[in-house]
Motif scaffolding. Structure first.
Motif, short mmCIF file in Angstrom:
data_model
loop_
_atom_site.label_atom_id
_atom_site.label_comp_id
_atom_site.label_asym_id
_atom_site.label_seq_id
_atom_site.Cartn_x
_atom_site.Cartn_y
_atom_site.Cartn_z
N ASN A 64 0.85 -1.17 0.00
CA ASN A 64 0.00 0.00 0.00
C ASN A 64 0.90 1.23 0.00
OD1 ASN A 64 0.91 0.13 2.65
ND2 ASN A 64 -1.09 -0.03 3.59
N ALA A 65 0.32 2.40 -0.10
CA ALA A 65 1.07 3.65 -0.03
C ALA A 65 0.26 4.63 0.81
CB ALA A 65 1.33 4.22 -1.42
N ILE A 66 0.81 4.94 1.96
CA ILE A 66 0.17 5.84 2.91
C ILE A 66 0.97 7.15 2.90
CG2 ILE A 66 -0.57 6.15 5.31
CD1 ILE A 66 -1.92 3.78 3.83
N PHE A 67 0.32 8.25 2.60
CA PHE A 67 1.01 9.54 2.47
C PHE A 67 0.88 10.35 3.75
CE2 PHE A 67 -0.60 8.23 -1.72
CZ PHE A 67 0.60 8.00 -2.33
N ARG A 68 1.43 9.82 4.81
CA ARG A 68 1.44 10.48 6.11
C ARG A 68 2.59 9.91 6.92
NH1 ARG A 68 -4.45 9.14 7.63
NH2 ARG A 68 -4.70 8.78 5.43
N LEU A 69 2.94 10.57 8.00
CA LEU A 69 4.08 10.12 8.78
C LEU A 69 3.82 8.78 9.46
CD1 LEU A 69 5.15 13.54 10.28
CD2 LEU A 69 6.16 12.33 8.35
N ASN A 70 2.63 8.58 9.97
CA ASN A 70 2.24 7.34 10.62
C ASN A 70 0.81 7.03 10.22
OD1 ASN A 70 4.60 6.82 12.39
ND2 ASN A 70 4.00 8.80 13.27
N PRO A 71 0.45 5.74 10.11
CA PRO A 71 -0.90 5.39 9.67
C PRO A 71 -2.02 6.01 10.51
CG PRO A 71 0.47 3.44 9.77
CD PRO A 71 1.27 4.58 10.35
N GLY A 72 -1.79 6.22 11.79
CA GLY A 72 -2.82 6.79 12.66
C GLY A 72 -2.95 8.30 12.55
N ASN A 73 -1.97 8.95 11.94
CA ASN A 73 -2.00 10.41 11.81
C ASN A 73 -3.04 10.83 10.77
OD1 ASN A 73 0.17 10.35 13.52
ND2 ASN A 73 1.58 11.35 12.15
N PRO A 74 -3.55 12.05 10.91
CA PRO A 74 -4.45 12.54 9.86
C PRO A 74 -3.67 12.77 8.57
CG PRO A 74 -3.99 14.27 11.47
CD PRO A 74 -3.36 13.01 11.99
N PRO A 75 -4.36 12.77 7.44
CA PRO A 75 -3.67 13.03 6.16
C PRO A 75 -2.97 14.39 6.19
CG PRO A 75 -5.91 12.26 5.79
CD PRO A 75 -5.78 12.53 7.27
N LEU A 76 -1.84 14.48 5.52
CA LEU A 76 -1.15 15.75 5.40
C LEU A 76 -1.90 16.64 4.42
CD1 LEU A 76 2.52 14.45 5.11
CD2 LEU A 76 1.46 15.55 7.08
N ALA A 77 -1.94 17.93 4.72
CA ALA A 77 -2.61 18.88 3.82
C ALA A 77 -1.97 18.80 2.44
CB ALA A 77 -2.50 20.29 4.38
N GLY A 78 -2.78 18.63 1.42
CA GLY A 78 -2.29 18.58 0.05
C GLY A 78 -1.85 17.20 -0.43
N ALA A 79 -1.86 16.22 0.46
CA ALA A 79 -1.47 14.87 0.06
C ALA A 79 -2.58 14.22 -0.76
CB ALA A 79 -1.17 14.01 1.28
N PRO A 80 -2.20 13.38 -1.73
CA PRO A 80 -3.24 12.65 -2.47
C PRO A 80 -3.85 11.56 -1.60
CG PRO A 80 -1.09 11.90 -3.14
CD PRO A 80 -0.87 13.03 -2.18
N ALA A 81 -4.87 10.90 -2.10
CA ALA A 81 -5.52 9.81 -1.37
C ALA A 81 -4.54 8.64 -1.22
CB ALA A 81 -6.76 9.35 -2.12
N ASP A 82 -4.58 8.01 -0.05
CA ASP A 82 -3.77 6.82 0.18
C ASP A 82 -4.15 5.73 -0.83
OD1 ASP A 82 -2.57 8.04 2.39
OD2 ASP A 82 -3.93 7.10 3.83
N ILE A 83 -3.21 4.83 -1.06
CA ILE A 83 -3.47 3.69 -1.95
C ILE A 83 -3.64 2.46 -1.07
CG2 ILE A 83 -2.54 2.26 -3.81
CD1 ILE A 83 -0.85 4.72 -4.65
N PRO A 84 -4.79 1.81 -1.13
CA PRO A 84 -5.02 0.60 -0.31
C PRO A 84 -4.15 -0.55 -0.81
CG PRO A 84 -6.82 0.90 -1.85
CD PRO A 84 -5.93 2.10 -2.00
N PRO A 85 -4.12 -1.66 -0.05
CA PRO A 85 -3.32 -2.82 -0.51
C PRO A 85 -3.62 -3.17 -1.96
CG PRO A 85 -4.09 -3.19 1.71
CD PRO A 85 -4.76 -1.93 1.23
N THR A 86 -2.56 -3.28 -2.74
CA THR A 86 -2.67 -3.46 -4.18
C THR A 86 -1.64 -4.47 -4.65
OG1 THR A 86 -3.35 -1.15 -4.38
CG2 THR A 86 -2.58 -2.21 -6.38
N VAL A 87 -2.03 -5.34 -5.59
CA VAL A 87 -1.14 -6.36 -6.14
C VAL A 87 -1.20 -6.30 -7.66
CG1 VAL A 87 -0.64 -8.85 -6.25
CG2 VAL A 87 -1.59 -7.87 -4.16
N ASN A 88 -0.05 -6.34 -8.31
CA ASN A 88 0.04 -6.42 -9.77
C ASN A 88 -0.86 -5.41 -10.49
OD1 ASN A 88 1.88 -8.51 -9.49
ND2 ASN A 88 0.30 -10.09 -9.61
N ALA A 89 -0.67 -4.13 -10.13
CA ALA A 89 -1.47 -3.07 -10.74
C ALA A 89 -0.64 -1.79 -10.83
CB ALA A 89 -2.73 -2.82 -9.93
N VAL A 90 -1.11 -0.88 -11.65
CA VAL A 90 -0.50 0.44 -11.78
C VAL A 90 -1.49 1.44 -11.21
CG1 VAL A 90 0.35 2.18 -13.40
CG2 VAL A 90 0.77 -0.25 -13.85
#
Length: 119
Positions: A64-90
């Protein structure tokens, strides 16, 4: 022998060094992060504002790709949406806001990168 130092000085350029911009090749509009078993392909990408990162989730392993310092933190201002668990995809994410955005795979602790967005 005196000509070599003069050539070096001439090659360095001139002008007001305080106002020079970094070379445009340091920031791009599109870049790619590939997944390896437990790391990203690069520790840092530099994008121009409005640029896109192409995430290549390959190899049959979920990430996955989480755009924050820690998973429990709120999203950073201006960050895109997190990417959930993903396999063999773009997956693509656009970074419109100037700043530094961490990229963490919480499935694989220590799998970190960052996207630096410049004007």
């Amino acid at each position: 022998m005196l000509l070599a130092p003069l050539a070096l000085v001439a090659a360095c350029g001139g002008g007001d060094k305080g106002t020079q911009e970094p070379p445009s090749t340091t920031a791009v509009l599109v870049d790619t992060l590939f997944t390896f078993p437990s790391q990203w392909s690069s520790p840092q990408l530099t994008l121009k504002a409005g640029g896109t990162v192409v995430f290549m989730f390959e190899g049959g392993i979920a990430h996955n790709a989480i755009f924050r310092l820690n998973p429990g933190n709120p999203p950073l201002a201006g960050a895109p949406a997190d990417i959930p668990p993903t396999v063999n995809a773009v997956v693509r994410r656009t970074f419109a806001t100037v700043g530094t955005f961490p990229v963490n795979c919480t499935i694989h602790p220590g799998m970190v990168s960052e996207v630096v967005v410049v004007p």
